[in-house]
Motif scaffolding. Structure first.
Motif, mmCIF file in Angstrom:
data_model
loop_
_atom_site.group_PDB
_atom_site.id
_atom_site.type_symbol
_atom_site.label_atom_id
_atom_site.label_comp_id
_atom_site.label_asym_id
_atom_site.label_seq_id
_atom_site.Cartn_x
_atom_site.Cartn_y
_atom_site.Cartn_z
ATOM 1 N N ILE A 21 2.751 12.869 63.263
ATOM 2 C CA ILE A 21 3.666 13.888 62.730
ATOM 3 C C ILE A 21 5.113 13.524 63.069
ATOM 4 C CG2 ILE A 21 4.358 16.323 62.929
ATOM 5 C CD1 ILE A 21 1.351 17.003 63.107
ATOM 6 N N ASP A 22 5.339 13.039 64.288
ATOM 7 C CA ASP A 22 6.707 12.640 64.662
ATOM 8 C C ASP A 22 7.200 11.486 63.786
ATOM 9 O OD1 ASP A 22 6.722 14.532 66.609
ATOM 10 O OD2 ASP A 22 6.419 13.156 68.296
ATOM 11 N N ILE A 23 6.338 10.510 63.564
ATOM 12 C CA ILE A 23 6.758 9.372 62.722
ATOM 13 C C ILE A 23 7.026 9.863 61.296
ATOM 14 C CG2 ILE A 23 6.080 7.134 61.744
ATOM 15 C CD1 ILE A 23 4.410 6.622 64.269
ATOM 16 N N ALA B 166 10.298 11.503 61.138
ATOM 17 C CA ALA B 166 11.385 10.524 61.266
ATOM 18 C C ALA B 166 11.577 9.753 59.957
ATOM 19 C CB ALA B 166 11.083 9.563 62.408
ATOM 20 N N VAL B 167 10.489 9.332 59.332
ATOM 21 C CA VAL B 167 10.668 8.541 58.095
ATOM 22 C C VAL B 167 11.158 9.430 56.948
ATOM 23 C CG1 VAL B 167 9.052 6.702 58.751
ATOM 24 C CG2 VAL B 167 8.216 8.612 57.351
ATOM 25 N N LYS B 168 10.743 10.684 56.979
ATOM 26 C CA LYS B 168 11.246 11.613 55.957
ATOM 27 C C LYS B 168 12.756 11.771 56.115
ATOM 28 C CE LYS B 168 10.577 16.279 54.133
ATOM 29 N NZ LYS B 168 9.875 17.544 54.290
ATOM 30 N N ASP B 169 13.163 11.914 57.351
ATOM 31 C CA ASP B 169 14.588 12.033 57.656
ATOM 32 C C ASP B 169 15.349 10.794 57.190
ATOM 33 O OD1 ASP B 169 16.334 13.839 58.625
ATOM 34 O OD2 ASP B 169 16.240 13.174 60.712
ATOM 35 N N GLY B 170 14.709 9.639 57.307
ATOM 36 C CA GLY B 170 15.360 8.389 56.905
ATOM 37 C C GLY B 170 15.391 8.183 55.400
ATOM 38 N N GLY B 171 14.555 8.867 54.656
ATOM 39 C CA GLY B 171 14.576 8.717 53.201
ATOM 40 C C GLY B 171 13.226 8.411 52.562
ATOM 41 N N ALA B 172 12.151 8.346 53.372
ATOM 42 C CA ALA B 172 10.836 8.113 52.761
ATOM 43 C C ALA B 172 10.408 9.367 52.005
ATOM 44 C CB ALA B 172 9.812 7.772 53.834
ATOM 45 N N ARG B 173 9.706 9.158 50.921
ATOM 46 C CA ARG B 173 9.231 10.288 50.115
ATOM 47 C C ARG B 173 7.707 10.450 50.219
ATOM 48 N NH1 ARG B 173 12.746 12.341 50.633
ATOM 49 N NH2 ARG B 173 14.559 12.872 49.386
ATOM 50 N N LEU B 174 7.057 9.413 50.782
ATOM 51 C CA LEU B 174 5.597 9.435 50.904
ATOM 52 C C LEU B 174 5.239 8.894 52.285
ATOM 53 C CD1 LEU B 174 5.334 7.731 47.481
ATOM 54 C CD2 LEU B 174 4.241 9.927 47.837
ATOM 55 N N GLY C 50 -9.698 1.971 62.975
ATOM 56 C CA GLY C 50 -9.187 3.233 62.419
ATOM 57 C C GLY C 50 -9.991 4.416 62.932
ATOM 58 N N LEU C 51 -9.366 5.600 62.836
ATOM 59 C CA LEU C 51 -10.018 6.817 63.365
ATOM 60 C C LEU C 51 -10.986 7.436 62.362
ATOM 61 C CD1 LEU C 51 -6.991 8.521 65.175
ATOM 62 C CD2 LEU C 51 -8.850 7.188 66.193
ATOM 63 N N GLU C 52 -11.063 6.860 61.200
ATOM 64 C CA GLU C 52 -11.992 7.302 60.154
ATOM 65 C C GLU C 52 -11.851 8.806 59.888
ATOM 66 O OE1 GLU C 52 -15.724 5.462 61.215
ATOM 67 O OE2 GLU C 52 -14.887 3.507 60.693
ATOM 68 N N ASP C 53 -12.946 9.576 59.998
ATOM 69 C CA ASP C 53 -12.884 10.985 59.581
ATOM 70 C C ASP C 53 -11.823 11.780 60.346
ATOM 71 O OD1 ASP C 53 -14.904 10.193 57.997
ATOM 72 O OD2 ASP C 53 -16.447 11.496 58.847
ATOM 73 N N GLU C 54 -11.687 11.470 61.630
ATOM 74 C CA GLU C 54 -10.673 12.169 62.420
ATOM 75 C C GLU C 54 -9.278 11.857 61.863
ATOM 76 O OE1 GLU C 54 -10.940 10.949 66.548
ATOM 77 O OE2 GLU C 54 -9.060 11.992 66.978
ATOM 78 N N GLY C 55 -9.089 10.622 61.438
ATOM 79 C CA GLY C 55 -7.817 10.226 60.843
ATOM 80 C C GLY C 55 -7.549 10.992 59.547
ATOM 81 N N LEU C 56 -8.591 11.216 58.776
ATOM 82 C CA LEU C 56 -8.401 11.954 57.513
ATOM 83 C C LEU C 56 -7.910 13.373 57.794
ATOM 84 C CD1 LEU C 56 -11.543 10.880 55.403
ATOM 85 C CD2 LEU C 56 -9.192 9.998 55.260
ATOM 86 N N GLN C 57 -8.480 14.007 58.821
ATOM 87 C CA GLN C 57 -8.044 15.370 59.167
ATOM 88 C C GLN C 57 -6.583 15.349 59.617
ATOM 89 O OE1 GLN C 57 -9.758 17.695 58.043
ATOM 90 N NE2 GLN C 57 -11.340 16.169 57.609
ATOM 91 N N MET C 58 -6.216 14.293 60.333
ATOM 92 C CA MET C 58 -4.825 14.147 60.770
ATOM 93 C C MET C 58 -3.876 14.084 59.571
ATOM 94 S SD MET C 58 -4.210 11.323 63.651
ATOM 95 C CE MET C 58 -5.294 11.698 64.991
ATOM 96 N N ARG D 58 0.529 16.293 56.255
ATOM 97 C CA ARG D 58 1.024 16.829 54.975
ATOM 98 C C ARG D 58 1.471 18.281 55.154
ATOM 99 N NH1 ARG D 58 -2.734 15.832 49.955
ATOM 100 N NH2 ARG D 58 -4.188 16.826 51.339
ATOM 101 N N GLU D 59 0.640 19.069 55.885
ATOM 102 C CA GLU D 59 1.011 20.476 56.114
ATOM 103 C C GLU D 59 2.328 20.584 56.879
ATOM 104 O OE1 GLU D 59 -3.580 21.886 56.566
ATOM 105 O OE2 GLU D 59 -2.272 22.125 58.319
#
Ligand code: PEP
Ligand code: MN
Length: 358
Positions: free
Chosen positions: A107-109, A112-120, A137-145, A150-151
């Motif tokens: 969420i922090d990253i 930060a990237v949104k602040d810098g200009g990323a749109r996705l 990868g964290l697989e299903d746990e990563g998907l929940q993240m 997004r929220e």
């Protein structure tokens, strides 16, 4: 050519349902074929006795091609990813870590990237790693993240789907489904994705030609999914100083051949953080419709691809450069993402720094 052989070739072509017109040359006859010529395209010299060459006059990817093919598109395609326009004059930046790790970090990253200009926001839950011993990868746990990123930030989510069995659950969390370079040739996966309406980010295979990339896109388009974004991410080259070379020439080449947007991933295209900004700037100048950049707040501790990750401040500085480059290219360049206002969470933090008034 003996008349009987030529007659036999004409008859076989007619059986394939095409119209044949014979053009007599000084030394050869030319059989000009029109109509639905797809079956004829898969012929190769030597396949039929007496056929020296098959010369296609239009590209083998009719849906991906400009108006020359059967896809009658004369204008560049705009792909909307949850309201974010990509292509047709809109430059889009995807950024985030290679792989999802802790939720608070993601969420922090993302902020930060949104602040810098990323749109996705990008982040891998299912990771195609070269070594089976590397973090997968964290697989299903990563998907929940990803849902929670997004929220919290409102950023649409880009994440990779590696196999058909995971498709439903990954698609439920993704706004743009990434097909990784290793999967570009997974035609079974492409066929399944072609039945969805979720946009697809199709990365060029490590040893794929531009034509093979466009044929992979054709799988998606011909099956009905018209929301396709291509991604140049570097290729293997025997003469390369590094493991991978970003093919900058592929950008104008792809733009010449297809109406689809093409973005560039200089992170995987270089494998080294110090190369990312120069290559990203070059990609913007060469006509890319966007960029995909790996960003991590602590690259040395990243579980995946830390060596090529930019820190958030480096990413923000790069975005300034990209805006300047697109501005300098003039009116035909894609409009850069404007420097965004801080996200509500960041604005709140700025008004009330941690610890103040408590
Ligand atoms: C990625 O984007 O995380 C990735 C693995 O990329 P590629 O498929 O291009 O190697
Ligand atoms: Mn990566």
């Amino acid at each position: 050519m003996p008349a009987t052989r030529r007659r036999r070739i004409r008859e076989r072509l007619r059986e394939l349902g095409v119209t044949v017109n014979v053009v007599e040359g000084a030394e050869r006859s030319y059989l000009e074929v029109s109509g639905d010529d797809l079956p004829v395209r898969s012929l190769f010299p030597g396949h039929w006795e007496g056929v020296a060459e098959v010369i296609p006059l239009s590209p083998p990817y009719p849906h991906a091609a400009w108006g020359g093919g059967r896809g009658e598109l004369a204008r560049p395609t705009l792909v909307e990813v949850a309201g974010v326009p990509v292509g047709a004059g809109h430059f889009a930046v995807v950024a985030g870590p290679c792989a999802l790790e802790e939720e608070s970090r993601a969420i922090d990253i993302a902020r930060a990237v949104k602040d810098g200009g990323a749109r996705l926001f990008r982040g891998g839950a299912f990771k195609p790693r070269t070594s089976p011993y590397a973090f997968q990868g964290l697989e299903d746990e990563g998907l929940q993240m990803l849902r929670r990123v997004r929220e919290s930030t409102g950023l649409p989510i880009v994440t990779e789907v590696m196999e058909g069995a995971d498709l439903d659950k990954v698609a439920a969390c993704a706004d743009l489904l990434q097909v990784g370079s290793r999967s570009m040739h997974n035609y079974a996966l492409l066929k399944r994705l072609s039945h969805l309406r979720t946009p697809v980010l199709l990365k060029r295979g490590l040893a794929a030609t531009v034509e093979e990339l466009l044929l992979a896109a054709e799988y998606l388009l011909s099956g009905g999914n018209t929301r396709v974004i291509l991604c140049e991410r570097g290729i293997r080259h025997a003469a390369g100083a590094r493991q991978v070379i970003l093919d900058l020439g592929a950008i104008p080449e792809i733009r010449r051949r297809t109406h689809l947007p093409v973005i560039v991933d200089p992170s995987h295209g270089s494998g080294a953080a110090y190369l990312v900004a120069p290559l990203a700037r070059a990609a913007a100048a060469a006509g890319a419709d966007g960029l995909m950049i790996e960003v991590h707040d602590d690259p040395e501790r990243a579980l995946s691809d830390g060596r090529q990750a930019l820190r958030p401040a480096e990413f923000a500085a790069l975005m300034e450069d990209v805006r300047a480059i697109l501005g300098a290219l003039g009116p035909d360049a894609p409009s850069p993402p404007s420097a965004p206002p801080p996200s509500p969470a960041i604005a709140a933090e700025r008004r009330e720094p941690a610890g103040k008034d408590r």
